[in-house]
Design a protein around this motif. Structure first.
Motif, PDB file in Angstrom:
ATOM      1  N   UNK A 140       0.802  -1.215   0.000  1.00  0.00           N
ATOM      2  CA  UNK A 140       0.000   0.000   0.000  1.00  0.00           C
ATOM      3  C   UNK A 140       0.837   1.269   0.000  1.00  0.00           C
ATOM      4  N   UNK A 141       1.747   1.370   0.981  1.00  0.00           N
ATOM      5  CA  UNK A 141       2.395   2.661   1.214  1.00  0.00           C
ATOM      6  C   UNK A 141       3.511   2.987   0.232  1.00  0.00           C
ATOM      7  N   UNK A 142       3.947   2.040  -0.554  1.00  0.00           N
ATOM      8  CA  UNK A 142       5.043   2.307  -1.484  1.00  0.00           C
ATOM      9  C   UNK A 142       4.554   2.779  -2.855  1.00  0.00           C
ATOM     10  N   UNK A 143       3.272   3.023  -2.991  1.00  0.00           N
ATOM     11  CA  UNK A 143       2.728   3.489  -4.265  1.00  0.00           C
ATOM     12  C   UNK A 143       2.898   5.000  -4.395  1.00  0.00           C
ATOM     13  N   UNK A 144       3.223   5.496  -5.585  1.00  0.00           N
ATOM     14  CA  UNK A 144       3.299   6.944  -5.783  1.00  0.00           C
ATOM     15  C   UNK A 144       1.929   7.611  -5.789  1.00  0.00           C
ATOM     16  N   UNK A 145       0.867   6.804  -5.939  1.00  0.00           N
ATOM     17  CA  UNK A 145      -0.512   7.297  -5.847  1.00  0.00           C
ATOM     18  C   UNK A 145      -0.861   8.331  -6.917  1.00  0.00           C
ATOM     19  N   UNK A 146      -0.429   8.066  -8.148  1.00  0.00           N
ATOM     20  CA  UNK A 146      -0.864   8.905  -9.255  1.00  0.00           C
ATOM     21  C   UNK A 146      -2.338   8.661  -9.560  1.00  0.00           C
ATOM     22  N   UNK A 150      -3.042   1.855  -9.529  1.00  0.00           N
ATOM     23  CA  UNK A 150      -1.861   1.310  -8.861  1.00  0.00           C
ATOM     24  C   UNK A 150      -2.231   0.276  -7.801  1.00  0.00           C
ATOM     25  N   UNK A 151      -3.472   0.360  -7.315  1.00  0.00           N
ATOM     26  CA  UNK A 151      -3.892  -0.517  -6.220  1.00  0.00           C
ATOM     27  C   UNK A 151      -4.641  -1.747  -6.712  1.00  0.00           C
ATOM     28  N   UNK A 152      -4.532  -2.018  -7.993  1.00  0.00           N
ATOM     29  CA  UNK A 152      -5.184  -3.194  -8.550  1.00  0.00           C
ATOM     30  C   UNK A 152      -4.282  -4.419  -8.525  1.00  0.00           C
ATOM     31  N   UNK A 153      -3.405  -4.501  -7.533  1.00  0.00           N
ATOM     32  CA  UNK A 153      -2.512  -5.651  -7.426  1.00  0.00           C
ATOM     33  C   UNK A 153      -3.291  -6.852  -6.892  1.00  0.00           C
ATOM     34  N   UNK A 154      -2.866  -8.071  -7.203  1.00  0.00           N
ATOM     35  CA  UNK A 154      -3.560  -9.266  -6.707  1.00  0.00           C
ATOM     36  C   UNK A 154      -3.649  -9.312  -5.188  1.00  0.00           C
ATOM     37  N   UNK A 155      -2.584  -8.910  -4.501  1.00  0.00           N
ATOM     38  CA  UNK A 155      -2.571  -8.983  -3.039  1.00  0.00           C
ATOM     39  C   UNK A 155      -3.611  -8.058  -2.429  1.00  0.00           C
TER      40      UNK A 155
END
Length: 494
Positions: A140-146, A150-155
Motif C-alpha cells: 500500500x504505502x510504497x505506491x506513488x498514488x498517481x 496502482x492498487x489493482x494488485x492481486x494482493x
C-alpha cells in the motif's frame, strides 16, 4: 542518466530522498535552512548539559527503519544502539494507571486481567492487524498514488475486505473490547495520524501491531541518532549537504524548473524534490505554476499542532517512565477542541517523555529531562501566558502521579515550542506538527500529489503527501519520490 538534483529540506523525507537519489547515480544537493539536518527532528543541548530531541520520540515499526539501512548495505547497529523499552509506557487514568509491558504475552495477560476474554480478543485483533501491517507496508504505502489503478494488485484485491478501509477505527476497536481503558489503549496510536479515531479508517490498526507487538524502542543518545545515521548514509552515497541555505524562489519556464534562488544566488538543476512544507513550497512558485490554490488548503483536515515544553529538572523524578500518557480526562473532549471548536482545551490530555530514565547520557548527573507535548488545534494564538498556564497544569498532574512536590522549583532549564514556532521554523501551514490527517478522504490518491501537474521536474515529499505523517512514512515518501525522479526521462535545464 545522471541528473543534477536539488532537495529542499533535510527532514526524514529529504534525507531518504537524498540517499536513494544519490545511490541511483545522480548529483544530489540538499539545501537546509537550519545549521543541522533533521527538520522537526532536530536536537539541542543546553549549557547545563541537558539534551533534547525537538520532535519525534516514539521509535516504532523498527523493521521499516531497518529496511532503509539495509537498502544501502548497513544496519542500524552500525550507527547506534537500539534498546527495547520494558515496560513500553504508562497510561495514566483518573482512577489509576495501566503499564504496557514489553512482551506480547504479558500484554495479553494484562488485557485478560482487565476484561474477561480480552486476551483472546487481543489475539484476534493482532492477527488482523498483522495482516494489515504486512499488506499495507508492502503493497500500500510504497505506491506513488498517481491514480487508483496502482492498487489493482492481486494482493490488495484479494484482501480488500480484510483491510477495513471503510470502517472507522473506533467502531472497529469496539467490536473487540468493552472496557474503556482497553479501548483508550488501542485508540491511542492513531492519534499520531492526526484525527479522531471516529474518522480514521480501521486499516490503521496496523499501528497497534507496529507498536505493541513489534515493541517500543529507543536509540541511545536520542532519536537524533537516527537523523545522524541517515545523514551519514546519504553522504556515503555521494549526496552533498548545504546548511544555512534557504530556498527563496522556484523559477519555472515552459513547464519545467529553470532555477532556484538560494541565499540570493541562482542555481540550475535538472530536477527538484521539495521535502519542505508542501504549501510553503508552492508559495515559492508563481501562482500559475502551483498544484493547489489557497482554498484547497483551507478545506483540508490538518493533523494537530502541539504545545511542547523542554524541561531540565535538578533531581530524579520517582515513578515516571520513559513514556507516560496522561489520559485522566475524556479523549473526545480534547479531540473536539482540536477539530471541532478549535480552542485551547479545558481538561487537556498530554504526553510526557523522560529519556533520561533510559539514557543517563542526555542529562547532567542526578537530573532528568522532560519533553511535554499537548496536541492542539492549528492556528491558535499561543502567547507566553497561555503556554505557562498549561505548563502549570501539566506539572501539577505529574506531581500528583509521582508524588514529587514543588516540581516547578526544581526546573533549571525550560523552553516552550508551539504553533507560531512551527510556522517560523518550518513554514508549517497553520502551525501543524504532523501534516495532514489520515482520514479516508485524505488517504492515498486523495493526498496532495507527489508531482507538480504543470512542472514536469518538480516533485514533493514528506508528511503532506503520500504515504502520510510519521517517521517511517516520511522515509518511505523520500524513497518513492527518488524513484520517480530516476524513472523520469532526462531533460537538461541548460
Amino acid at each position: 542518466m545522471k541528473k543534477r538534483i536539488a532537495i529542499i529540506g533535510s527532514g526524514f523525507s529529504g534525507l531518504s530522498a537524498a540517499a536513494y537519489a544519490a545511490k541511483a547515480g545522480h548529483d544530489v544537493h540538499v539545501f537546509e535552512q537550519h545549521p543541522q539536518p533533521g527538520g522537526r527532528a532536530r536536537q539541542f543541548t543546553t549549557p547545563q548539559g541537558y539534551v533534547f530531541d525537538m520532535g519525534p520520540s516514539w521509535y516504532w515499526m523498527p523493521d521499516i527503519l531497518e529496511s532503509f539501512f539495509a537498502d544501502f548495505g548497513y544496519r542500524t547497529a552500525d550507527f547506534f544502539e537500539l534498546v527495547s523499552l520494558d515496560p513500553q509506557f504508562d497510561m495514566i487514568f483518573g482512577d489509576g494507571k495501566m503499564t504496557v509491558p514489553e512482551k506480547y504475552e504479558h500484554l495479553k495477560l494484562l488485557f485478560e486481567q482487565t476484561e474477561k476474554g480480552a486476551g483472546a480478543q487481543l489475539d484476534r485483533f493482532m492477527r488482523s492487524a498483522k495482516y494489515k501491517y504486512e499488506t499495507g507496508m508492502q503493497e500500500f504505502v510504497h505506491k506513488p498514488c498517481h491514480n487508483w489503478l496502482e492498487f489493482m494488485s492481486p494482493a490488495i484485491a484479494k484482501g480488500a475486505m480484510k483491510l477495513d478501509l471503510l470502517t472507522s477505527f473506533r467502531r472497529y476497536v469496539s467490536r473487540y473490547f468493552r472496557h474503556p481503558k482497553l479501548r483508550a489503549l488501542m485508540e491511542f496510536p492513531v492519534i499520531f495520524l492526526g484525527a479522531s479515531p471516529k474518522n480514521i479508517p480501521a486499516l490503521y490498526s496496523l499501528m497497534n501491531y507496529g507498536g505493541y507487538v513489534l515493541g517500543t524502542h529507543y536509540p541511545m543518545g536520542g532519536f537524533y541518532e537516527l537523523v545522524k545515521a541517515m545523514h551519514k548514509v546519504a553522504e556515503s552515497q555521494g549526496a552533498t549537504f548545504h546548511f544555512n541555505h534557504t530556498v527563496e524562489e522556484i523559477n519555472a519556464e515552459n513547464g519545467k524548473v529553470t532555477s532556484l534562488l538560494i541565499n540570493g544566488r541562482y542555481y540550475e538543476f535538472d530536477a527538484v524534490i521539495a521535502s519542505s512544507d508542501y504549501h510553503h513550497t508552492e508559495t515559492l512558485l508563481q501562482p500559475s505554476w502551483r498544484n493547489y490554490n489557497e482554498a484547497y488548503w483551507q478545506q483540508r483536515t490538518f493533523a494537530p499542532s502541539s504545545l511542547i515544553w523542554y524541561l531540565g529538572v535538578t533531581e530524579k523524578i520517582p515513578g515516571l517512565r520513559h513514556h507516560t500518557l496522561f489520559f485522566e480526562h475524556a479523549l473526545d473532549d480534547h479531540i473536539d477542541c482540536i477539530y471541532g471548536e478549535k480552542r485551547w482545551p479545558e481538561n487537556p490530555l498530554f504526553y510526557c517523555c523522560c529519556p533520561s530514565k533510559t539514557d543517563p547520557g542526555v542529562v547532567p548527573e542526578n537530573s532528568d529531562n522532560l519533553f511535554l507535548l499537548m496536541p492542539l488545534a492549528i492556528g491558535l494564538y499561543d502567547g507566553e501566558a497561555t503556554r505557562e498556564k498549561y505548563l502549570a497544569i501539566m506539572l501539577e498532574r505529574i506531581e500528583k502521579h509521582t508524588g514529587i512536590s514543588s516540581l516547578s522549583s526544581k526546573i533549571d532549564y525550560k523552553k516552550s515550542y508551539c504553533v507560531s514556532d512551527f510556522v517560523a521554523d518550518y513554514h508549517a501551514y497553520g502551525g501543524n506538527a504532523y501534516g495532514l490527517a489520515n482520514t479516508l478522504n485524505q488517504t492515498a490518491v486523495r493526498k496532495p500529489k507527489i508531482r507538480n501537474h504543470k512542472i514536469h521536474n518538480l516533485f514533493y515529499a514528506g508528511q503532506l503527501t503520500v504515504p502520510g505523517p510519521g517517521v517511517p512514512p516520511a522515509i518511505i515518501s523520500g524513497k518513492i519520490v527518488a524513484n520517480e525522479v530516476t524513472k523520469q526521462p532526462y531533460e537538461t535545464t541548460v
